[in-house]
Design an enzyme around this catalytic site. Structure first.
Site: not given
Ligand code: PGA
Length: 260
Positions: A10-12, A97, A99, A167, A173, A215, A236
């Protein structure tokens, strides 16, 4: 636990240039070649999807999207539908997700998005996870509500197009030391499967891969895979470097051997 393993990148909102995105995609595709038997998926930002598709036409790295519209077509300025993603050759879509939930995405929208994805023939990667763990098990209710609501429109046969990525928000992160401990992941994975089996039965629930995200790095991937009762990872920050991503894929490849 299934024998299939997935590692999803997941490159965000990275990288910030077209050249950077196509280079990263090509580099990850090279790394993915070393992980035979592992389904490797990269989810670049929407705007880079078609160029990533153009620069790499092989089968070792599948293409995924980070979000999708809850509508199939119509007046929804700025949105991208599941049929549009399918027509581009996207096979997987991350939905729900944390976010996006933090930006106001509701349980109803997530359920509608999951429906769109599976009805279009794509595979949904449903993200779930609690903000914090409490001593009274309140987080278990959070997970249950997220799963039950997201799957409300999914039929038994459509379960083969579903992946659940657990998650925990408190582990996202950070560094490998802050990630979830394998024994806690093991318990959580059993709980997730129990909720799915309540609706679809035990045999069907076993078809759904359960991934861990938060992480994941080369240093914790091996124990999470061997003790966490999981079928892979949603990665991530470590997916932005072919070297770190490669270290995770190496653990996945070793784990495939021990499962067969
Ligand atoms: P992280 O992100 O690996 O950087 O913790 C995971 C995710 O948010 O999907």
């Amino acid at each position: 636990m299934s024998k299939r393993l997935f590692v999803v990148a997941n490159w965000k909102m990275n990288p910030d240039s077209l050249g950077g995105a196509t280079k990263l995609f090509s580099d990850l595709a090279v790394t993915a070649r070393t992980a035979r038997g592992v389904r490797v998926v990269a989810c670049p930002p929407m705007i880079w999807l078609s160029e990533c598709k153009r620069v790499y036409r092989g089968k070792m790295l599948a293409l995924g999207a980070q979000d999708v519209s809850s509508h199939p077509t119509g007046a929804h300025t700025g949105e991208i539908s599941a049929p549009m993603l399918a027509s581009l050759g996207v096979g997987y879509v991350i939905v729900g997700h944390s976010e996006r939930r933090a930006k106001g995405e509701t349980l109803e929208e997530i359920s509608a998005k999951i429906k769109q994805v599976v009805q279009t023939g794509l595979t949904a990667i449903l993200c779930i996870g609690e903000h914090a763990r409490d001593d009274h098990g309140e987080y278990l209710h959070v997970l249950r509500a997220q799963i039950v609501s997201a799957l409300s429109g999914v039929t038994g046969p459509q379960l083969s197009q579903l992946i659940v990525a657990y998650e925990p928000i408190w582990a996202i992160g950070k560094t490998a030391a802050d990630a979830m401990k394998p024994e806690l992941m093991h318990e959580t994975s059993l709980y997730i499967r129990k909720i799915i089996s309540e609706k679809y039965g035990f045999d069907q629930s076993r078809l759904v891969p359960v991934l861990y995200g938060g992480s994941v790095e080369g240093s914790n991937a091996e124990t999470l895979l061997s003790q966490g009762e999981i079928d892979g990872f949603l990665v991530g920050h470590a997916s932005l470097s072919p070297l770190s991503f490669g270290a995770i894929l190496k653990c996945a490849q070793a784990s495939i051997k021990s499962r067969s």
